[in-house]
Scaffold this motif. Sequence first.
Motif, PDB file in Angstrom:
ATOM      1  N   GLU A  49       0.908  -1.171  -0.005  1.00 31.16           N
ATOM      2  CA  GLU A  49      -0.193   0.151   0.105  1.00 31.16           C
ATOM      3  C   GLU A  49       0.812   1.282   0.094  1.00 31.16           C
ATOM      4  O   GLU A  49       0.467   2.257  -0.589  1.00 31.16           O
ATOM      5  N   GLY A  54      -4.015   2.925  -2.482  1.00 32.86           N
ATOM      6  CA  GLY A  54      -5.150   2.423  -3.075  1.00 32.86           C
ATOM      7  C   GLY A  54      -5.227   0.972  -3.367  1.00 32.86           C
ATOM      8  O   GLY A  54      -6.450   0.419  -3.353  1.00 32.86           O
ATOM      9  N   SER A  56      -4.894  -1.492  -1.173  1.00 34.64           N
ATOM     10  CA  SER A  56      -6.128  -2.337  -0.206  1.00 34.64           C
ATOM     11  C   SER A  56      -7.312  -2.096  -0.454  1.00 34.64           C
ATOM     12  O   SER A  56      -8.155  -2.974  -0.116  1.00 34.64           O
ATOM     13  N   GLU A  57      -7.778  -1.055  -1.394  1.00 33.83           N
ATOM     14  CA  GLU A  57      -9.156  -0.912  -1.639  1.00 33.83           C
ATOM     15  C   GLU A  57      -9.540  -1.652  -3.075  1.00 33.83           C
ATOM     16  O   GLU A  57     -10.794  -1.672  -3.389  1.00 33.83           O
TER      17      GLU A  57
END
Length: 117
Positions: A49, A54, A56-57
């Motif tokens: 990350e 972004g 992890s999303e």
Amino acid sequence: MTMIIRNVAAAESPPAAPVNAEGLPYRYEMIHAGDALRGYADEPAELVEMLLPGYSELPGDGDRAAARLGLALNVQVRLQAQLAVGRLGACSEAERAILLGGRHEPPSPSRWTAPTL
């Protein structure tokens, strides 16, 4: 939870490693951003990350794998360019073709003698 701190010059002693919320040393440390930063995390994905905001999303494993692959290719191309700068004149035409060629298939010369390593 993660932590990022500024790295010190190679001639200096490294900074003291920070501790996580439980007061324990972080499990992982990563020096990145051209050796300018040190990142600390308890999970490998937290380090990724730091490199890919972004990450992890992203919705699924396939998307995260594609993001990691994209990062690896970007790093590989930049490193390849750094190694080749100013040294291509000493390479044969075949060696230049390997250094400057596409990366959809990794090169695999049987021998390497060019002055780029």
